[in-house]
Write a protein that holds these residues in place. Structure first.
Motif, PDB file in Angstrom:
ATOM      1  N   ALA A  90       0.851  -1.187   0.000  1.00 54.66           N
ATOM      2  CA  ALA A  90       0.000   0.000   0.000  1.00 54.66           C
ATOM      3  C   ALA A  90       0.890   1.240   0.000  1.00 54.66           C
ATOM      4  O   ALA A  90       1.869   1.309   0.734  1.00 54.66           O
ATOM      5  CB  ALA A  90      -0.903   0.001   1.235  1.00 54.66           C
ATOM      6  N   ALA A  91       0.558   2.172  -0.872  1.00 52.22           N
ATOM      7  CA  ALA A  91       1.241   3.463  -0.948  1.00 52.22           C
ATOM      8  C   ALA A  91       0.136   4.479  -1.232  1.00 52.22           C
ATOM      9  O   ALA A  91      -0.990   4.088  -1.548  1.00 52.22           O
ATOM     10  CB  ALA A  91       2.281   3.434  -2.066  1.00 52.22           C
ATOM     11  N   PRO A  92       0.434   5.767  -1.136  1.00 51.67           N
ATOM     12  CA  PRO A  92      -0.636   6.744  -1.402  1.00 51.67           C
ATOM     13  C   PRO A  92      -1.288   6.547  -2.779  1.00 51.67           C
ATOM     14  O   PRO A  92      -2.476   6.793  -2.942  1.00 51.67           O
ATOM     15  CB  PRO A  92       0.092   8.088  -1.311  1.00 51.67           C
ATOM     16  N   GLU A  93      -0.514   6.071  -3.763  1.00 54.13           N
ATOM     17  CA  GLU A  93      -1.059   5.938  -5.131  1.00 54.13           C
ATOM     18  C   GLU A  93      -1.550   4.537  -5.470  1.00 54.13           C
ATOM     19  O   GLU A  93      -2.210   4.353  -6.491  1.00 54.13           O
ATOM     20  CB  GLU A  93       0.011   6.310  -6.173  1.00 54.13           C
ATOM     21  N   TRP A  94      -1.164   3.538  -4.689  1.00 57.09           N
ATOM     22  CA  TRP A  94      -1.472   2.157  -5.061  1.00 57.09           C
ATOM     23  C   TRP A  94      -2.001   1.370  -3.877  1.00 57.09           C
ATOM     24  O   TRP A  94      -1.547   1.570  -2.761  1.00 57.09           O
ATOM     25  CB  TRP A  94      -0.219   1.365  -5.445  1.00 57.09           C
ATOM     26  N   LEU A  95      -2.847   0.421  -4.178  1.00 59.86           N
ATOM     27  CA  LEU A  95      -3.072  -0.692  -3.254  1.00 59.86           C
ATOM     28  C   LEU A  95      -2.947  -1.935  -4.128  1.00 59.86           C
ATOM     29  O   LEU A  95      -3.759  -2.155  -5.034  1.00 59.86           O
ATOM     30  CB  LEU A  95      -4.458  -0.618  -2.613  1.00 59.86           C
ATOM     31  N   PRO A 153      -9.692   6.812  -2.463  1.00 63.47           N
ATOM     32  CA  PRO A 153      -9.993   7.121  -3.868  1.00 63.47           C
ATOM     33  C   PRO A 153      -8.737   7.356  -4.714  1.00 63.47           C
ATOM     34  O   PRO A 153      -8.724   7.052  -5.902  1.00 63.47           O
ATOM     35  CB  PRO A 153     -10.829   8.407  -3.778  1.00 63.47           C
ATOM     36  N   GLY A 154      -7.680   7.864  -4.102  1.00 68.15           N
ATOM     37  CA  GLY A 154      -6.452   8.144  -4.869  1.00 68.15           C
ATOM     38  C   GLY A 154      -5.631   6.911  -5.180  1.00 68.15           C
ATOM     39  O   GLY A 154      -4.683   6.973  -5.965  1.00 68.15           O
ATOM     40  N   GLN A 155      -5.963   5.806  -4.561  1.00 69.30           N
ATOM     41  CA  GLN A 155      -5.177   4.586  -4.785  1.00 69.30           C
ATOM     42  C   GLN A 155      -5.718   3.810  -5.988  1.00 69.30           C
ATOM     43  O   GLN A 155      -6.932   3.550  -6.059  1.00 69.30           O
ATOM     44  CB  GLN A 155      -5.254   3.666  -3.559  1.00 69.30           C
ATOM     45  N   LEU A 156      -4.842   3.442  -6.908  1.00 70.54           N
ATOM     46  CA  LEU A 156      -5.224   2.497  -7.945  1.00 70.54           C
ATOM     47  C   LEU A 156      -5.289   1.124  -7.273  1.00 70.54           C
ATOM     48  O   LEU A 156      -4.360   0.732  -6.560  1.00 70.54           O
ATOM     49  CB  LEU A 156      -4.183   2.493  -9.072  1.00 70.54           C
ATOM     50  N   ARG A 157      -6.390   0.406  -7.508  1.00 75.38           N
ATOM     51  CA  ARG A 157      -6.603  -0.863  -6.792  1.00 75.38           C
ATOM     52  C   ARG A 157      -6.296  -2.018  -7.728  1.00 75.38           C
ATOM     53  O   ARG A 157      -6.992  -2.245  -8.722  1.00 75.38           O
ATOM     54  CB  ARG A 157      -8.035  -0.943  -6.299  1.00 75.38           C
ATOM     55  N   VAL A 158      -5.253  -2.732  -7.388  1.00 75.69           N
ATOM     56  CA  VAL A 158      -4.694  -3.741  -8.281  1.00 75.69           C
ATOM     57  C   VAL A 158      -4.685  -5.087  -7.571  1.00 75.69           C
ATOM     58  O   VAL A 158      -4.225  -5.182  -6.434  1.00 75.69           O
ATOM     59  CB  VAL A 158      -3.249  -3.357  -8.675  1.00 75.69           C
ATOM     60  N   VAL A 159      -5.185  -6.113  -8.233  1.00 72.58           N
ATOM     61  CA  VAL A 159      -5.107  -7.477  -7.701  1.00 72.58           C
ATOM     62  C   VAL A 159      -4.183  -8.271  -8.626  1.00 72.58           C
ATOM     63  O   VAL A 159      -4.258  -8.131  -9.855  1.00 72.58           O
ATOM     64  CB  VAL A 159      -6.494  -8.149  -7.639  1.00 72.58           C
TER      65      VAL A 159
END
Ligand SMILES: [Fe+2]
Ligand SMILES: [Fe+2]
Length: 267
Positions: free
Chosen positions: A102-107, A141-147
């Motif tokens: 997890a980072a401000p831009e990504w999960l 909302p700012g995080q791109l959510r990636v699996v």
């Protein structure tokens, strides 16, 4: 702008030195913030293959989120395969088979879709689907959510249908509702970005080809993906970079701009 380098199916043991050198050059040039390695890291799950893979990804210049693929479980050594299927993987890539970054831009959420007793086909349990959904629901909302999974959640060609991850229908439905944006995978050595229509929210399957292995599909070169995400613009770009044999370098061959769904989850 955040940059994620998605590589897959390196199959160390069948790696090609010129392609590895070109990928190191690409990483040095693009300066990714994160590397995702979506399984089949080795060809035969041998310790030396894992060590070579670890040494290589450590040179890509960014934290690495890795998950195992079916090739990362011993195939012929039955006792090892059933008693300690992930011991060799863990020695090089850690004991967490479902890492989260997890980072401000990504999960970015990993799911282990391999099963020791079923060597090739991938599987997602209800518990795994629910765990990922819970994590997705907690995203900003700012995080791109990636699996990240290994076997594909959606395919483009009928001949690949038998490679579909078991549980894909349920996973797509639940993860779309929970707010997933991108679903990264590999396994079939065929790169594509596929918009999934008919789900509760917009989401995309992003498949990577084999990054450095000689195990190529006929007519499909080595390739990697670069995902660029600009939260302020709510735009995401998925680029495919192919290895060009004559030039001995990776070049961008396709770029797709996506607009992740930013309606509140559950709206
Ligand atoms: Fe593979
Ligand atoms: Fe695989």
């Amino acid at each position: 702008m955040s940059v994620l380098l998605h590589i897959s199916d390196t199959h160390f043991g069948t790696e090609q030195a010129p392609v590895m050198a070109a990928l190191l050059d690409l990483a040095a040039q693009q300066q990714p913030d994160l590397v995702v390695l979506s399984g089949d890291i080795t060809q035969r799950a041998r310790p030396a293959q894992f060590q070579a893979a670890r040494a290589f990804v450590d040179r890509l210049g960014a934290p690495v989120l890795a998950i195992p693929g079916n090739h990362d479980i011993p195939l012929l050594d039955l006792r090892e395969r059933l008693a300690r299927p992930y011991a060799r993987y863990a020695a090089a890539f850690g004991t967490d088979l479902e890492p989260v970054i997890a980072a401000p831009e990504w999960l970015v959420i990993g799911a282990n879709t391999t099963r020791a007793w079923r060597h090739r086909n991938g599987d997602l349990s209800i518990a795994q689907i629910d765990r990922v959904a819970r994590l997705l629901s907690s995203a900003d909302p700012g995080q791109l959510r990636v699996v990240v999974v290994h076997q594909p959640l959606a395919v483009t060609e009928p001949r690949d249908r038998h490679h579909l991850l078991r549980g894909h229908d349920e996973a797509l439905r639940v993860w779309a509702e929970a707010g997933a944006d991108l679903l990264l995978g590999g396994h079939i050595h065929l790169p594509y970005t596929l918009a999934l229509h008919g789900q509760a929210r917009r989401l995309w399957v992003v498949q990577a080809g084999t990054a450095v292995s000689s195990r190529l599909r006929p007519g499909v070169p080595n390739s990697v993906n670069i995902v660029r995400w600009a939260p302020a613009q709510e735009r995401c770009r998925v680029e495919r970079w192919d290895f060009l044999v004559r030039e001995q370098t990776f070049a961008r061959t396709l770029a797709t701009t996506l607009q992740p769904d930013r309606e509140p989850v559950g709206a």
